[in-house]
Design a protein around this motif. Sequence first.
Motif, PDB file in Angstrom:
ATOM      1  N   MET B 137       0.838  -1.206   0.000  1.00 44.30           N
ATOM      2  CA  MET B 137       0.000   0.000   0.000  1.00 44.30           C
ATOM      3  C   MET B 137       0.862   1.240   0.000  1.00 44.30           C
ATOM      4  O   MET B 137       1.459   1.596   1.016  1.00 44.30           O
ATOM      5  CB  MET B 137      -0.934  -0.021   1.219  1.00 44.30           C
ATOM      6  N   GLY B 138       0.936   1.882  -1.130  1.00 39.53           N
ATOM      7  CA  GLY B 138       1.826   3.023  -1.285  1.00 39.53           C
ATOM      8  C   GLY B 138       1.103   4.352  -1.250  1.00 39.53           C
ATOM      9  O   GLY B 138      -0.085   4.433  -0.941  1.00 39.53           O
ATOM     10  N   GLY B 139       1.844   5.393  -1.575  1.00 40.78           N
ATOM     11  CA  GLY B 139       1.321   6.747  -1.539  1.00 40.78           C
ATOM     12  C   GLY B 139       0.340   7.032  -2.665  1.00 40.78           C
ATOM     13  O   GLY B 139      -0.658   7.705  -2.486  1.00 40.78           O
ATOM     14  N   GLN B 140       0.635   6.502  -3.859  1.00 37.61           N
ATOM     15  CA  GLN B 140      -0.249   6.790  -4.990  1.00 37.61           C
ATOM     16  C   GLN B 140      -0.765   5.545  -5.687  1.00 37.61           C
ATOM     17  O   GLN B 140      -1.336   5.622  -6.769  1.00 37.61           O
ATOM     18  CB  GLN B 140       0.470   7.688  -6.015  1.00 37.61           C
ATOM     19  N   ASP B 141      -0.510   4.386  -5.125  1.00 32.64           N
ATOM     20  CA  ASP B 141      -1.088   3.179  -5.721  1.00 32.64           C
ATOM     21  C   ASP B 141      -1.165   2.072  -4.673  1.00 32.64           C
ATOM     22  O   ASP B 141      -0.657   2.225  -3.567  1.00 32.64           O
ATOM     23  CB  ASP B 141      -0.285   2.709  -6.947  1.00 32.64           C
ATOM     24  N   THR B 154       4.604 -14.236  -8.632  1.00 29.56           N
ATOM     25  CA  THR B 154       3.952 -15.135  -9.584  1.00 29.56           C
ATOM     26  C   THR B 154       2.743 -14.460 -10.255  1.00 29.56           C
ATOM     27  O   THR B 154       2.377 -14.801 -11.363  1.00 29.56           O
ATOM     28  CB  THR B 154       3.502 -16.436  -8.888  1.00 29.56           C
ATOM     29  N   GLN B 155       2.137 -13.515  -9.566  1.00 24.11           N
ATOM     30  CA  GLN B 155       0.963 -12.811 -10.102  1.00 24.11           C
ATOM     31  C   GLN B 155       0.889 -11.445  -9.446  1.00 24.11           C
ATOM     32  O   GLN B 155       1.242 -11.316  -8.275  1.00 24.11           O
ATOM     33  CB  GLN B 155      -0.316 -13.531  -9.669  1.00 24.11           C
ATOM     34  N   PHE B 156       0.386 -10.464 -10.142  1.00 24.59           N
ATOM     35  CA  PHE B 156       0.101  -9.215  -9.436  1.00 24.59           C
ATOM     36  C   PHE B 156      -0.983  -8.407 -10.124  1.00 24.59           C
ATOM     37  O   PHE B 156      -1.231  -8.548 -11.314  1.00 24.59           O
ATOM     38  CB  PHE B 156       1.376  -8.367  -9.248  1.00 24.59           C
ATOM     39  N   LEU B 157      -1.643  -7.577  -9.333  1.00 27.36           N
ATOM     40  CA  LEU B 157      -2.666  -6.650  -9.830  1.00 27.36           C
ATOM     41  C   LEU B 157      -2.403  -5.306  -9.164  1.00 27.36           C
ATOM     42  O   LEU B 157      -1.943  -5.247  -8.036  1.00 27.36           O
ATOM     43  CB  LEU B 157      -4.068  -7.116  -9.417  1.00 27.36           C
ATOM     44  N   MET B 158      -2.672  -4.226  -9.877  1.00 25.14           N
ATOM     45  CA  MET B 158      -2.464  -2.940  -9.223  1.00 25.14           C
ATOM     46  C   MET B 158      -3.518  -1.910  -9.595  1.00 25.14           C
ATOM     47  O   MET B 158      -4.206  -2.036 -10.606  1.00 25.14           O
ATOM     48  CB  MET B 158      -1.079  -2.387  -9.547  1.00 25.14           C
ATOM     49  N   ALA B 237     -11.102  -5.876  -2.419  1.00 27.48           N
ATOM     50  CA  ALA B 237     -11.671  -6.354  -3.685  1.00 27.48           C
ATOM     51  C   ALA B 237     -10.560  -6.693  -4.675  1.00 27.48           C
ATOM     52  O   ALA B 237     -10.652  -7.676  -5.416  1.00 27.48           O
ATOM     53  CB  ALA B 237     -12.609  -5.308  -4.274  1.00 27.48           C
ATOM     54  N   LEU B 238      -9.498  -5.890  -4.657  1.00 29.54           N
ATOM     55  CA  LEU B 238      -8.369  -6.156  -5.567  1.00 29.54           C
ATOM     56  C   LEU B 238      -7.658  -7.455  -5.167  1.00 29.54           C
ATOM     57  O   LEU B 238      -7.350  -8.289  -6.018  1.00 29.54           O
ATOM     58  CB  LEU B 238      -7.387  -4.982  -5.544  1.00 29.54           C
ATOM     59  N   ILE B 239      -7.415  -7.634  -3.868  1.00 28.80           N
ATOM     60  CA  ILE B 239      -6.722  -8.844  -3.408  1.00 28.80           C
ATOM     61  C   ILE B 239      -7.560 -10.078  -3.716  1.00 28.80           C
ATOM     62  O   ILE B 239      -7.041 -11.110  -4.134  1.00 28.80           O
ATOM     63  CB  ILE B 239      -6.465  -8.807  -1.890  1.00 28.80           C
ATOM     64  N   GLN B 240      -8.870  -9.949  -3.515  1.00 33.01           N
ATOM     65  CA  GLN B 240      -9.728 -11.119  -3.719  1.00 33.01           C
ATOM     66  C   GLN B 240      -9.746 -11.578  -5.167  1.00 33.01           C
ATOM     67  O   GLN B 240     -10.010 -12.741  -5.446  1.00 33.01           O
ATOM     68  CB  GLN B 240     -11.139 -10.838  -3.190  1.00 33.01           C
ATOM     69  N   ARG B 241      -9.448 -10.646  -6.091  1.00 36.98           N
ATOM     70  CA  ARG B 241      -9.361 -11.060  -7.496  1.00 36.98           C
ATOM     71  C   ARG B 241      -8.180 -11.999  -7.715  1.00 36.98           C
ATOM     72  O   ARG B 241      -8.200 -12.834  -8.609  1.00 36.98           O
ATOM     73  CB  ARG B 241      -9.246  -9.829  -8.402  1.00 36.98           C
ATOM     74  N   LEU B 242      -7.141 -11.832  -6.882  1.00 34.56           N
ATOM     75  CA  LEU B 242      -5.983 -12.734  -6.966  1.00 34.56           C
ATOM     76  C   LEU B 242      -6.192 -13.981  -6.118  1.00 34.56           C
ATOM     77  O   LEU B 242      -5.645 -15.034  -6.405  1.00 34.56           O
ATOM     78  CB  LEU B 242      -4.729 -12.039  -6.416  1.00 34.56           C
ATOM     79  N   GLY B 243      -6.942 -13.833  -5.049  1.00 33.09           N
ATOM     80  CA  GLY B 243      -7.086 -14.906  -4.070  1.00 33.09           C
ATOM     81  C   GLY B 243      -6.003 -14.758  -3.020  1.00 33.09           C
ATOM     82  O   GLY B 243      -4.865 -14.432  -3.340  1.00 33.09           O
TER      83      GLY B 243
END
Lengths: 258, 302
Positions: B137-141, B154-158, B237-243
């Motif tokens: 969890m950053g300053g702008q993203d 192995t996977q990421f979403l941002m 919601a973002l994390i849950q898309r990755l599991g």
Amino acid sequence: MLTVGLDVGAESIKAVVLGDSGIAGYAVLEGQFELRKTCEEALSLALGRANASASDVSGLLSTGVGNKEAGYGDRAVTEVVADARGAVWLCPGARTAIDVGSEQARAIRCDGTGKVVSYGKNDKCAAGVGAFVEAMARALEIRIEDVGKLSLQSDRDISLDSNCVVFAETEVVSLIHARTSKADITRAIGDSIARRISSMVHRLGVEEQVIFFGGVAKNIGVVERLKHHLGKSIVVPEEPQIVTALGAALIARDQKGT
Amino acid sequence: MRPSSRATRKEPDITQPEFWRWKEYTWKSENGLAPDAVLTGGIDVGSVSSQAVVLADRQLYAFANLRTGADSSESSVRAMNAALDGTGLKLADIRYVVGSGYGRVNVPFAHKTITEITCHARGVNYLNPAVRTILDMGGQDFKANRCDAQGKVTQFLMNDKCAAGTGRSIEVIAQLIGIPITEVGPLSMTVETDPAPISSTCVIFAKSEVIDLLRRGWSKPEVLAAYFGALARRVSALIQRLGVAKEFAISGGIAKNIGVVTRIERELGVKAVSLGGTDPQIAGAIGAALLAHGLFAQSRSR
């Protein structure tokens, strides 16, 4: 017969009194700490300008994001429907209506009778609505009324990369520090919001004539950049803020069967 | 309806204290330095904060955590100087430096640049090898990463398009309600039960909503609880898309905000594991310095 349309927006309240020969009077008031009171003021101001009184009104319809809170929810019409009706009445050739207010943007495809064919809207994100221009004017320390005019002094294409108002504020401050002229920055601001409006309109498909209204249509810089991005001519009504209220008044008259 | 933003439209009061401003600081190891120790550096120049880490033989030796200025090159130099200050070391003593973060291309003394996604995973893996899901969890993203036992992503979403859910948004709210940024988290935990989350996604609209809630008599802790509740929902919601694979950890500056961390844990139904007491904001720079160590060893063996 007199009918009234009342548009309770996020920032301003618009009342239009419609008579047999067209708009008989209207009022645009800012302020909403006492929403109901401001609405009543707008109504009496518009009626006064039409030389009429409340007892002359045979129908009233309200619209806008705050109409329920103001207590007019039982006589309401949606903004989209009112937009289309008002737009086509003002400009009978209009088939694409774009209404951008302080917190919501709508694009509507309509038919020759002023009915909605399809529409799209943005009310989740401040980028692409009037709140964006306000935040940018504040960062630039200029009046919101001057943003559009100032932008016309620039023909330099610099772009704001941020899609978010919060990030764009930071970006504008960096541009100021880099001594970019305020004219160039205001042009970039107009371009940024016009691009967002344009992509919303493109999702629907653009059919001419295009009519653009709502408070943001008063910003000539946005209008010019929107023409550029849509590649079409654009009609802007003389008083762009009252189109939705006018539409509500027209629908009120339709319902009375005249 | 969405409440009026009128109150936010006032001219900014320049005499108002800067509630959003957090303290910059540095840290140095009390252990001595072996004469043949290999020193490597990691610099993570974020949009809001910059961290410099110095490792001695892969052990944390010194670091600095500063605010990023208008010039990211200058910020990286300032951060490294701050980390080295008082250690008796010079920049030339650092054998290999990896630059990371949003401003990584502007680190003038970096031998190589590596994305913060790779670096955060590597740094978190170093701090707690059991971690497989990282929320940075950053300053702008904010970014959700899955990684393996070696700390390889192995996977990421941002999300980097919208300020909602970022550190910047918490700064905006802290400033708006006049509570120092380090206190908003604990203060939000003083409510007995959480109110319904703020309904606006956009920070600009959320500001109006917050002002309206305060006007209706909500207390500041209630407002903060409602704001962090919405933020946690969005991020989750973002994390849950990755599991979520265990263990789960949060890195970045917001990992220090108990109000946000607790509500994300609630939302996901998973506890975030500890990173061993090391500042979670420097995970990216640690990862960069570890990667620098590996790259230096590689260059030696050639």
